[in-house]
Design a protein around this motif. Structure first.
Motif, PDB file in Angstrom:
ATOM      1  N   THR A   1      12.053 -25.588  17.659  1.00 17.48           N
ATOM      2  CA  THR A   1      11.376 -26.831  18.063  1.00 17.48           C
ATOM      3  C   THR A   1      11.805 -28.295  17.970  1.00 17.48           C
ATOM      4  O   THR A   1      11.787 -29.198  18.830  1.00 17.48           O
ATOM      5  N   PHE A   2      12.483 -28.234  16.944  1.00 15.29           N
ATOM      6  CA  PHE A   2      13.062 -29.631  16.378  1.00 15.29           C
ATOM      7  C   PHE A   2      14.176 -30.051  17.408  1.00 15.29           C
ATOM      8  O   PHE A   2      14.628 -31.143  17.677  1.00 15.29           O
ATOM      9  N   ARG A   3      14.967 -29.066  18.165  1.00 17.68           N
ATOM     10  CA  ARG A   3      15.845 -29.219  19.127  1.00 17.68           C
ATOM     11  C   ARG A   3      15.383 -29.563  20.637  1.00 17.68           C
ATOM     12  O   ARG A   3      16.267 -29.733  21.459  1.00 17.68           O
ATOM     13  N   THR A   4      13.962 -29.487  20.814  1.00 23.63           N
ATOM     14  CA  THR A   4      13.404 -29.468  22.263  1.00 23.63           C
ATOM     15  C   THR A   4      13.763 -30.858  22.799  1.00 23.63           C
ATOM     16  O   THR A   4      13.198 -31.774  22.159  1.00 23.63           O
ATOM     17  N   LEU A   5      14.342 -30.884  23.798  1.00 19.68           N
ATOM     18  CA  LEU A   5      14.522 -32.129  24.582  1.00 19.68           C
ATOM     19  C   LEU A   5      14.793 -33.338  23.646  1.00 19.68           C
ATOM     20  O   LEU A   5      14.338 -34.472  23.535  1.00 19.68           O
TER      21      LEU A   5
ATOM     22  N   SER B   1       2.637 -30.148  17.820  1.00 24.43           N
ATOM     23  CA  SER B   1       1.995 -29.577  19.170  1.00 24.43           C
ATOM     24  C   SER B   1       2.692 -28.554  19.710  1.00 24.43           C
ATOM     25  O   SER B   1       2.019 -27.304  20.131  1.00 24.43           O
ATOM     26  N   LEU B   2       4.030 -28.572  19.813  1.00 24.40           N
ATOM     27  CA  LEU B   2       4.920 -27.599  20.331  1.00 24.40           C
ATOM     28  C   LEU B   2       4.774 -26.428  19.644  1.00 24.40           C
ATOM     29  O   LEU B   2       4.713 -25.234  20.169  1.00 24.40           O
ATOM     30  N   ILE B   3       4.697 -26.635  18.131  1.00 23.78           N
ATOM     31  CA  ILE B   3       4.840 -25.347  17.457  1.00 23.78           C
ATOM     32  C   ILE B   3       3.348 -24.540  17.726  1.00 23.78           C
ATOM     33  O   ILE B   3       3.526 -23.461  17.635  1.00 23.78           O
ATOM     34  N   ARG B   4       2.386 -25.491  17.500  1.00 24.86           N
ATOM     35  CA  ARG B   4       1.099 -24.886  17.621  1.00 24.86           C
ATOM     36  C   ARG B   4       0.985 -24.021  18.912  1.00 24.86           C
ATOM     37  O   ARG B   4       0.555 -22.789  18.897  1.00 24.86           O
ATOM     38  N   LEU B   5       1.310 -24.531  20.029  1.00 28.89           N
ATOM     39  CA  LEU B   5       1.329 -23.908  21.309  1.00 28.89           C
ATOM     40  C   LEU B   5       2.157 -22.581  21.347  1.00 28.89           C
ATOM     41  O   LEU B   5       1.540 -21.530  21.800  1.00 28.89           O
ATOM     42  N   LEU B   6       3.398 -22.833  20.969  1.00 27.64           N
ATOM     43  CA  LEU B   6       4.454 -21.463  20.839  1.00 27.64           C
ATOM     44  C   LEU B   6       4.015 -20.603  20.111  1.00 27.64           C
ATOM     45  O   LEU B   6       3.953 -19.299  20.367  1.00 27.64           O
ATOM     46  N   ASN B   7       3.290 -20.901  18.929  1.00 30.88           N
ATOM     47  CA  ASN B   7       2.794 -19.725  17.974  1.00 30.88           C
ATOM     48  C   ASN B   7       1.496 -19.263  18.672  1.00 30.88           C
ATOM     49  O   ASN B   7       1.380 -17.834  18.300  1.00 30.88           O
TER      50      ASN B   7
ATOM     51  N   GLN C   1      14.661 -17.617  22.603  1.00 27.32           N
ATOM     52  CA  GLN C   1      15.251 -18.907  22.228  1.00 27.32           C
ATOM     53  C   GLN C   1      15.202 -19.565  23.991  1.00 27.32           C
ATOM     54  O   GLN C   1      15.800 -18.817  24.687  1.00 27.32           O
ATOM     55  N   GLY C   2      14.746 -20.741  24.038  1.00 26.54           N
ATOM     56  CA  GLY C   2      14.718 -21.428  25.293  1.00 26.54           C
ATOM     57  C   GLY C   2      13.192 -21.251  25.845  1.00 26.54           C
ATOM     58  O   GLY C   2      13.098 -22.161  26.725  1.00 26.54           O
ATOM     59  N   MET C   3      12.221 -20.330  25.108  1.00 24.79           N
ATOM     60  CA  MET C   3      10.845 -20.963  25.808  1.00 24.79           C
ATOM     61  C   MET C   3      10.489 -22.188  25.174  1.00 24.79           C
ATOM     62  O   MET C   3       9.440 -22.762  25.773  1.00 24.79           O
ATOM     63  N   ASN C   4      10.794 -22.806  24.131  1.00 27.94           N
ATOM     64  CA  ASN C   4      10.499 -24.073  23.809  1.00 27.94           C
ATOM     65  C   ASN C   4      10.767 -24.926  24.841  1.00 27.94           C
ATOM     66  O   ASN C   4       9.886 -26.110  25.059  1.00 27.94           O
ATOM     67  N   VAL C   5      12.014 -25.180  25.517  1.00 27.39           N
ATOM     68  CA  VAL C   5      12.219 -25.873  26.521  1.00 27.39           C
ATOM     69  C   VAL C   5      11.430 -25.861  27.595  1.00 27.39           C
ATOM     70  O   VAL C   5      11.079 -26.501  28.467  1.00 27.39           O
TER      71      VAL C   5
END
Length: 437
Positions: free
Chosen positions: A191-195, A209-215, A270-274
């Motif tokens: 997540t820390f590398r996302t965009l 928020s990105l971590i919460r949603l992906l989790n 990997q890539g779902m974060n982007v």
């Protein structure tokens, strides 16, 4: 399905068509081609819902008064939204008439046809016709947005186009309160590398928020997987084999594969974060982003998030095949240099071009993809290659150029994609429609 009729403002029946009229007619023709192609090919690959949903403006509200609450309640999320908030606060009452004017961000106070249709909903219950009209307006006019790509109604447009019903906020909170999923460590590592180099995204979307949603999505995917059947212990198994005097059944062997398939790599790749990032950026709440992202990865492109990513690899082969058909000279040159799509287009296929800045152009491109089908992302990648054609053909090392694509120009890419869709054979188009399933 009969297409809604329009008046295009011709001077008379014998007046020659103006350039503006010709552009409009071409857009109508492109809309009809895309709609008919999607209808013919999608019928062989997907199943449409029996009852399309009514237009709803708030996915986090399960009550029937969602549209009214959406208009009354506009929760800001960041400073990038400040101008839009001022516009909403100073807008006139519905009964007042005021000349249209532009704010500093470029968002007009007067509703566009697209926004009006989205807010007013289907006329006389004609949902199917209204959806077709909505898709045409997406193709013919750009969603009104400020310089950061923020629009007060884009997220609702996506929800309607993808036919996603409202989701209760409590359902999302229940997933959050379960804590870390089996994929939590992998999510935190990505997540820390996302965009990371995009200031617009960093200013509006927090890593938390990105971590919460992906989790939360990982928990949903984990819960949907079939539970592996338990196997008897080795000693008990030998007793059973001796009792029946038969060798072990071959049918038992796939259970090993079933156990290994229930892993964190199957619920997060990997890539779902982007791929998730634009949903969070455009949404007005995490619940809206969660509803969109979970639907997208489970219904539109489940093949992209399976452990082997077989849908992505199919998409890469389709990029090569489509390029070879629509631009054979460029394809032959790239192939002669060993440059196949798997070497340069993997991120673009997996993330629907979200890996290529700027983010406002990604949102505009996604408006088009959600209206006419995410499978058209394959042709959007081919369109980007064609726009680089002269540079690639003149370069002795095209691999250096293809390490990063030029900034997105959504308007030009969409126009070229519409033309390419007419050149792709029906059988290949059908493969595009089904490749991510």
């Amino acid at each position: 399905m009969a297409k809604p009729q329009h008046s295009w403002g011709l001077a008379g029946p014998d007046a020659p068509p103006s350039p503006r009229t010709m552009r409009t007619l071409r857009k109508i023709q492109s809309h009809q081609v895309l709609s008919s192609s999607g209808a013919v090919n999608t019928s062989t690959a997907t199943t449409q819902p029996s009852q399309p949903p009514t237009f709803t403006l708030n996915p986090g509200d399960s009550s029937g008064n969602a549209a009214t609450r959406a208009r009354a309640h506009r929760r800001p999320r960041s400073n990038s939204d400040a101008v839009a908030r001022e516009t909403v606060a100073t807008s006139p009452a519905p009964t007042q008439r005021r000349p249209a004017r532009k704010t500093g961000s470029g968002v007009g106070l007067k509703r566009s046809m697209l926004e009006s249709l989205l807010r007013d909903g289907p006329q006389n219950g004609k949902t199917a016709e209204s959806l077709q009209e909505l898709k045409y307006l997406v193709l013919s006019s750009r969603v009104d947005a400020d310089g950061d790509g923020m629009s007060p109604y884009r997220i609702y447009l996506w929800l309607v186009l993808l036919e996603i019903p409202p989701l209760s906020t409590d359902d999302y909170l229940a997933l959050i309160h379960r804590g870390g999923s089996p994929a939590y460590t992998k999510i935190r590592n990505d997540t820390f590398r996302t965009l990371a180099t995009d200031p617009l995204f960093k200013r509006r979307v927090t890593e938390a928020s990105l971590i919460r949603l992906l989790n939360a999505v990982a928990w949903k995917l984990h819960d949907s997987k079939p539970k592996p059947r338990s196997r008897p212990s080795s000693s008990r198994r030998r007793e059973m084999e001796m009792l029946v005097n038969t060798p072990p059944s071959i049918a038992e062997e796939p259970e090993i594969g079933e156990q290994s398939s229930v892993s964190d790599s199957a619920i997060y790749v990997q890539g779902m974060n982007v791929l998730c990032a634009p949903f969070l950026y455009a949404a007005r709440s995490e619940v809206e982003a969660f509803a969109l992202f979970h639907y997208f990865v489970t219904r539109e492109c489940p093949g992209y998030i399976r452990g082997a990513m077989d849908g992505v690899h199919k998409g890469l082969r389709l990029v090569d095949q489509c390029l070879e058909i629509v631009e054979p000279k460029l394809a032959a040159y790239l192939f002669s240099k060993g440059m196949h799509a798997e070497l340069y287009a993997f991120p673009s296929v997996l993330t629907l071009c979200a890996c290529t800045p700027p983010l406002p152009e990604v949102l505009h491109l996604w408006d088009f993809l959600f209206a006419y089908g995410p499978h058209l992302n394959i042709l959007c990648i081919v369109a980007q290659l064609i726009r680089m054609r002269d540079t690639l053909l003149e370069s002795p090392s095209p691999n250096k150029i293809l390490r990063s694509f030029p900034p997105l120009d959504a308007k030009e890419i969409i126009a070229l994609t519409v033309l390419l869709a007419q050149k792709v054979p029906d059988d290949l188009y059908a493969e595009m429609v089904s490749h991510a399933k």
